[in-house]
Design an enzyme around this catalytic site. Structure first.
Site, PDB file in Angstrom:
ATOM      1  N   ASN A 160       0.834  -1.186   0.000  1.00 15.57           N
ATOM      2  CA  ASN A 160       0.000   0.000   0.000  1.00 15.57           C
ATOM      3  C   ASN A 160       0.880   1.250   0.000  1.00 15.57           C
ATOM      4  O   ASN A 160       1.771   1.384   0.829  1.00 15.57           O
ATOM      5  CB  ASN A 160      -0.897  -0.034   1.241  1.00 15.57           C
ATOM      6  CG  ASN A 160      -1.912   1.080   1.271  1.00 15.57           C
ATOM      7  OD1 ASN A 160      -1.565   2.240   1.225  1.00 15.57           O
ATOM      8  ND2 ASN A 160      -3.179   0.707   1.379  1.00 15.57           N
TER       9      ASN A 160
ATOM     10  N   HIS B 170      -3.437   0.424  -3.253  1.00 11.98           N
ATOM     11  CA  HIS B 170      -3.548  -0.570  -2.192  1.00 11.98           C
ATOM     12  C   HIS B 170      -2.559  -1.701  -2.475  1.00 11.98           C
ATOM     13  O   HIS B 170      -1.991  -1.786  -3.569  1.00 11.98           O
ATOM     14  CB  HIS B 170      -4.973  -1.107  -2.125  1.00 11.98           C
ATOM     15  CG  HIS B 170      -5.948  -0.109  -1.587  1.00 11.98           C
ATOM     16  ND1 HIS B 170      -7.262  -0.428  -1.351  1.00 11.98           N
ATOM     17  CD2 HIS B 170      -5.808   1.187  -1.213  1.00 11.98           C
ATOM     18  CE1 HIS B 170      -7.889   0.630  -0.862  1.00 11.98           C
ATOM     19  NE2 HIS B 170      -7.027   1.627  -0.779  1.00 11.98           N
TER      20      HIS B 170
ATOM     21  N   GLU C  45      -3.063  -4.879  -3.009  1.00 15.50           N
ATOM     22  CA  GLU C  45      -3.500  -5.745  -4.106  1.00 15.50           C
ATOM     23  C   GLU C  45      -3.367  -5.054  -5.459  1.00 15.50           C
ATOM     24  O   GLU C  45      -2.872  -5.652  -6.417  1.00 15.50           O
ATOM     25  CB  GLU C  45      -4.965  -6.172  -3.890  1.00 15.50           C
ATOM     26  CG  GLU C  45      -5.210  -6.931  -2.604  1.00 15.50           C
ATOM     27  CD  GLU C  45      -5.617  -6.039  -1.428  1.00 15.50           C
ATOM     28  OE1 GLU C  45      -6.235  -6.564  -0.493  1.00 15.50           O
ATOM     29  OE2 GLU C  45      -5.317  -4.822  -1.434  1.00 15.50           O
TER      30      GLU C  45
ATOM     31  N   SER D 290      -8.086  -8.599   4.530  1.00 14.23           N
ATOM     32  CA  SER D 290      -9.272  -8.817   3.712  1.00 14.23           C
ATOM     33  C   SER D 290      -9.415  -7.679   2.700  1.00 14.23           C
ATOM     34  O   SER D 290      -9.332  -6.511   3.066  1.00 14.23           O
ATOM     35  CB  SER D 290     -10.507  -8.870   4.621  1.00 14.23           C
ATOM     36  OG  SER D 290     -11.674  -9.070   3.862  1.00 14.23           O
TER      37      SER D 290
ATOM     38  N   CYS E 101     -10.582  -4.724   0.318  1.00 10.30           N
ATOM     39  CA  CYS E 101     -11.660  -3.730   0.304  1.00 10.30           C
ATOM     40  C   CYS E 101     -12.540  -3.994  -0.919  1.00 10.30           C
ATOM     41  O   CYS E 101     -12.244  -4.859  -1.751  1.00 10.30           O
ATOM     42  CB  CYS E 101     -11.074  -2.321   0.266  1.00 10.30           C
ATOM     43  SG  CYS E 101     -10.301  -1.892  -1.315  1.00 10.30           S
TER      44      CYS E 101
ATOM     45  N   CYS F 126     -10.553  -3.564  -4.278  1.00  5.20           N
ATOM     46  CA  CYS F 126      -9.589  -4.641  -4.534  1.00  5.20           C
ATOM     47  C   CYS F 126     -10.300  -5.964  -4.819  1.00  5.20           C
ATOM     48  O   CYS F 126      -9.880  -6.714  -5.707  1.00  5.20           O
ATOM     49  CB  CYS F 126      -8.617  -4.762  -3.369  1.00  5.20           C
ATOM     50  SG  CYS F 126      -7.516  -3.332  -3.260  1.00  5.20           S
TER      51      CYS F 126
ATOM     52  N   ASP G 245      -8.049   5.127   4.102  1.00  4.99           N
ATOM     53  CA  ASP G 245      -7.699   4.033   3.197  1.00  4.99           C
ATOM     54  C   ASP G 245      -8.938   3.239   2.786  1.00  4.99           C
ATOM     55  O   ASP G 245      -9.075   2.839   1.649  1.00  4.99           O
ATOM     56  CB  ASP G 245      -6.668   3.113   3.853  1.00  4.99           C
ATOM     57  CG  ASP G 245      -6.088   2.121   2.863  1.00  4.99           C
ATOM     58  OD1 ASP G 245      -5.521   2.562   1.850  1.00  4.99           O
ATOM     59  OD2 ASP G 245      -6.207   0.904   3.104  1.00  4.99           O
TER      60      ASP G 245
END
Length: 191
Positions: free
Chosen positions: A81, A92, A94, A116, A118, A121, A181
């Site tokens: 991130n 982010h 991912e 986990s 968002c 993502c 975020d």
């Protein structure tokens, strides 16, 4: 070509940290094919956690991600991130790893993410056709695992205690950055 890490190399924290910090395009110089084939899910998650730590050390949100080819287990993308560091709302872990992997067929890959995903993502993961996602922390945040399963993506939970503690610490130290975020700057003015 002689590589530094081969089948006999012990996959300790120092070795995994070297992998985390080496540019993805240079990993073939570092890792022999048999080394990559021997990478376990736990080791891939630890590399993602080390990337999350890198983000935290840079002043960012501690989220990291690693993408591997399912057959060769070679790392094809990784990232962390950089919302704060690059002043970009969708950098982010991912998205950074997916961007690092480039224009590839993701249907034969697995993405390891330290937290986990968002909504953005998770959407990108199923839009790009990932085969599997491994989530390292559903203690601090969860919610999109069902959405991903509904999109026929295999979801595995492999919580990494170091990653869980790091995100918990970040959340207590920088609650506004955590909220930004997840929900953007507008969420800060609405709290």
């Amino acid at each position: 070509m002689k590589t530094l890490f081969n089948k006999q190399t012990k996959k300790n924290e120092e070795v995994l940290n070297t992998i985390a910090h080496m540019p993805t395009k240079n990993l073939d110089v570092l890792m022999a094919d048999e080394f990559s084939l021997g990478l376990t899910d736990t080791e891939c998650m630890r590399i993602a956690v080390l990337l999350a730590k890198k983000s935290y050390d840079e002043g960012g949100c501690p989220i990291g991600a690693v993408i591997i080819d399912n057959n060769s287990r070679k790392i094809v993308g990784k990232g962390h991130n950089t919302l704060v560091q690059e002043d970009h709302p969708y950098n982010h872990g991912e998205t950074s790893a997916i961007r690092d992997a480039g224009r590839i067929d993701f249907s034969q890959t697995t993405i390891f993410t330290t937290l986990s995903p968002c909504d953005v993502c998770a959407t990108l993961i199923y839009m790009r056709g990932f085969n599997r996602v491994v989530v390292g922390d559903i203690t601090n945040a969860s919610g999109n695992e069902t959405l991903l399963r509904d999109k026929n993506i295999m979801v595995s939970i492999l919580e990494d205690q170091q990653g869980i503690e790091l995100y918990k610490q970040f959340r207590s130290e920088k609650p506004d950055q955590d909220l930004e975020d997840w929900q953007g700057l507008s969420a800060l003015s609405n709290k």
